[in-house]
Write an enzyme that holds these catalytic residues in place. Structure first.
Site, PDB file in Angstrom:
ATOM      1  N   ASN A 176     -10.112  -1.814  -2.313  1.00 19.00           N
ATOM      2  CA  ASN A 176      -8.715  -1.506  -1.980  1.00 19.00           C
ATOM      3  C   ASN A 176      -7.818  -2.214  -2.996  1.00 19.00           C
ATOM      4  O   ASN A 176      -7.636  -3.420  -2.938  1.00 19.00           O
ATOM      5  CB  ASN A 176      -8.430  -1.987  -0.554  1.00 19.00           C
ATOM      6  CG  ASN A 176      -6.995  -1.753  -0.119  1.00 19.00           C
ATOM      7  OD1 ASN A 176      -6.102  -1.533  -0.935  1.00 19.00           O
ATOM      8  ND2 ASN A 176      -6.758  -1.823   1.177  1.00 19.00           N
ATOM      9  N   HIS A 219      -4.043   6.528   0.678  1.00 17.81           N
ATOM     10  CA  HIS A 219      -4.315   5.139   0.305  1.00 17.81           C
ATOM     11  C   HIS A 219      -5.723   4.760   0.720  1.00 17.81           C
ATOM     12  O   HIS A 219      -6.131   4.970   1.874  1.00 17.81           O
ATOM     13  CB  HIS A 219      -3.290   4.223   0.986  1.00 17.81           C
ATOM     14  CG  HIS A 219      -3.685   2.781   0.974  1.00 17.81           C
ATOM     15  ND1 HIS A 219      -3.965   2.094  -0.189  1.00 17.81           N
ATOM     16  CD2 HIS A 219      -3.872   1.893   1.996  1.00 17.81           C
ATOM     17  CE1 HIS A 219      -4.316   0.860   0.110  1.00 17.81           C
ATOM     18  NE2 HIS A 219      -4.260   0.710   1.424  1.00 17.81           N
ATOM     19  N   CYS A 267       0.791  -1.231   0.000  1.00 19.16           N
ATOM     20  CA  CYS A 267       0.000   0.000   0.000  1.00 19.16           C
ATOM     21  C   CYS A 267       0.823   1.281   0.000  1.00 19.16           C
ATOM     22  O   CYS A 267       0.322   2.340  -0.380  1.00 19.16           O
ATOM     23  CB  CYS A 267      -0.938  -0.020   1.203  1.00 19.16           C
ATOM     24  SG  CYS A 267      -1.919  -1.535   1.290  1.00 19.16           S
TER      25      CYS A 267
END
Length: 332
Positions: free
Chosen positions: A289, A259, A113
């Site tokens: 995500n 993020h 991430c």
């Protein structure tokens, strides 16, 4: 100085909605998933579609959208934890497939991430030092292939996707000073335990963690509460460092693209950091995500929607597996 010249992204054709997912988990409700993680649907890579395939498609979209000649690229870096092979580097394969000159450098780097910001930082250093003039930064992940079929939490959160950006000596956004960090003591909180050199053979082992979630050695495991606590410790401190390093105050920042972990985590970060809701990007509804690609997808969506315009200063951050984090200021 180093600039982002263009951003594009690719999402796989297969889409799975909450309604489809919850057919397997009838104890959940559509409203519960949407409210908690902020995801209504997510894209899944095809069985024969790899991170390298998706990165190639994102790169080709970038070349087309911004009229970029691949022969002008002199470095390729790919952020992925779903590489096509143990070796060679997928970035080397992409150099050939994309028609980039053999004089270009190329490598993969294994981050999740935080990987987009790490890529920006490395590309900026390459451009600033004169090592390269046009760096292709790619992010691509197929986390859905790492998830156990019964892992309803992570299957609801993660989606597959890829993004591409060109970092060059000129462009639409100058990359400011970057902040990077690592805490490997938390590596066990987001991991796939087997398959690589440390533990090559599948074990079939499964245990229940402190939150009541099943932890499979052979599939992705995320200790949600530990990752949540890490984020609330790391992100406010990182924000302060980004502002200090770029000689800015919080009021100087026009927009925040963090993020896209999940809706609950993002809203908590926004409240803890006392950030205005109208300046804080949250949009996981149709992508979920996508790990290292969320920041570039977010930037592209905001550019296309006219929410990021010339003259704006945008803070971008990534945080997660590693444990690792990174952030910078983009000056449009």
């Amino acid at each position: 100085m180093a600039f982002i010249k263009g951003i594009s992204y690719y999402l796989p054709e297969r889409v799975i909605t909450n309604e489809e997912l919850l057919q397997e988990f009838p104890e959940w409700s559509v409203d519960k998933v949407a409210a908690k993680v902020g995801v209504n649907s997510r894209h899944l890579a095809a069985a024969d579609e790899t991170a390298g395939d998706m990165a190639e498609k994102a790169a080709r979209k970038l070349f087309e959208e911004y009229s970029i000649d691949p022969k002008t690229i002199d470095f390729v870096m790919l952020c992925t934890q779903s590489s096509d092979y143990f070796l060679p580097s997928t970035a080397c394969i992409l150099q050939n497939r994309l028609g980039i000159p053999t004089s270009a450098g190329a490598f993969d780097y294994n981050l999740g991430c935080s990987g987009c910001v790490y890529g920006m930082a490395m590309a900026k250093s390459f451009v600033d030092s004169g090592l390269a003039k046009n760096v292709l930064v790619l992010t691509a992940e197929t986390y859905q292939k790492y998830l156990h079929p019964s892992d309803k939490s992570n299957r609801s959160i993660f989606g597959d996707g890829a993004a591409a950006c060109l970092i060059s000596t000129e462009g639409i956004a100058e990359i400011g000073q970057c902040v990077l960090g690592t805490d490997g003591s938390g590596a066990e909180h987001l991991t796939v335990k087997t398959g690589a050199a440390r533990c090559k053979q599948a074990t079939g082992s499964v245990v229940v963690d402190e939150d009541g979630h099943e932890r499979y050695d052979d599939y992705l495991y995320m200790n949600g509460s530990a990752i949540f606590n890490f984020t609330l410790d790391a992100v406010p401190a990182m924000m302060k460092q980004i502002l200090e390093k770029n000689q800015m105050e919080k009021d100087d920042v026009d927009y925040y693209v963090f993020h896209q972990a999940n809706k609950f985590m993002l809203n908590t970060i926004r409240k803890v950091c006392v950030l205005p809701k109208d300046k804080f990007y949250v949009n996981l509804e149709e992508t979920g995500n996508t790990v290292s690609s969320t920041v570039m997808i977010g930037l592209k969506q905001n550019l296309d929607a006219g929410k990021i315009t010339p003259g704006m200063k945008v803070m971008v951050t990534g945080f997660g597996v590693g444990l690792s984090w990174g952030g910078t200021i983009l000056i449009f």
